[in-house]
Write a protein that holds these residues in place. Structure first.
Motif: not given
Length: 189
Positions: A105-112, A93-101, A146-150
């Motif tokens: 401004h990012v409010k919430n990130v969830e990885v299933a 989730e921290s990786d996604l937060f960094d990418l989208f920030s 992103f991290m080796g995948r599209q």
């Protein structure tokens, strides 16, 4: 060829009690059974047939000649919540937060997460501050590496079912959801 008792020879099996008894009664030593390995084409199996090469299906073009699959239609962005698909399983989730920030401004990130395997299922959700920043993030980050995948970024599907809150969701101090009792003594139910 292996010689008996040599380093490549199979170890001898101990004789069974029955074969020892039989040998003692008859005065002959029983011969141990030896299994012959299965050899194709040796005739050891009369019903065995060599498999013919697979014939190509005339109704279907070869894989190289087929056009690539069409891209899935992205979901329209109608809320600040975005779907992020084709994530690397190592993505946190921290990786996604960094990418989208980087976009807004990012409010919430969830990885299933898969509870049994304790790893990512390969998709997640990012909630941006506003609808405009969500649209901008989708436009900038969709189909980027992103991290080796599209990754695929599109709008998250909105649940169209009417929300039915459970009794636990109701605030017991609130008087909004409690039935009226005793407010009108003349009214009968």
């Amino acid at each position: 060829m292996h010689s008996n008792g040599g380093p490549g020879a199979a170890p001898k099996k101990p004789e069974s009690a029955l074969s020892k008894l039989f040998g003692w009664i008859t005065g002959k030593k029983a011969k141990p059974e030896t299994k012959q390995p299965f050899r194709s084409g040796g005739g050891s199996r009369p019903d065995y047939k060599e498999r013919e090469p697979r014939a190509e299906r005339p109704d279907r073009p070869r894989r190289e000649d087929r056009p690539p699959k069409a891209d899935p239609v992205p979901q329209e962005i109608v809320s600040p919540k975005l779907y992020v698909g084709n994530l690397a399983y190592e993505a946190a989730e921290s990786d996604l937060f960094d990418l989208f920030s980087k976009v807004g401004h990012v409010k919430n990130v969830e990885v299933a997460m898969d509870r049994h395997a304790n790893r990512s299922k390969g998709f997640g959700f990012v909630e941006m501050e506003s609808l405009e920043t969500a649209k901008e993030a989708a436009a900038k980050l969709n189909r980027t590496d992103f991290m080796g995948r599209q990754i695929v970024v599109s709008g998250a599907k909105v649940d169209k079912r009417p929300s039915q809150g459970s009794p636990r969701d109701v605030d017991p101090t609130s008087h909004e959801h409690q039935p009226e009792t005793g407010s009108n003594p003349d009214a009968t139910a």
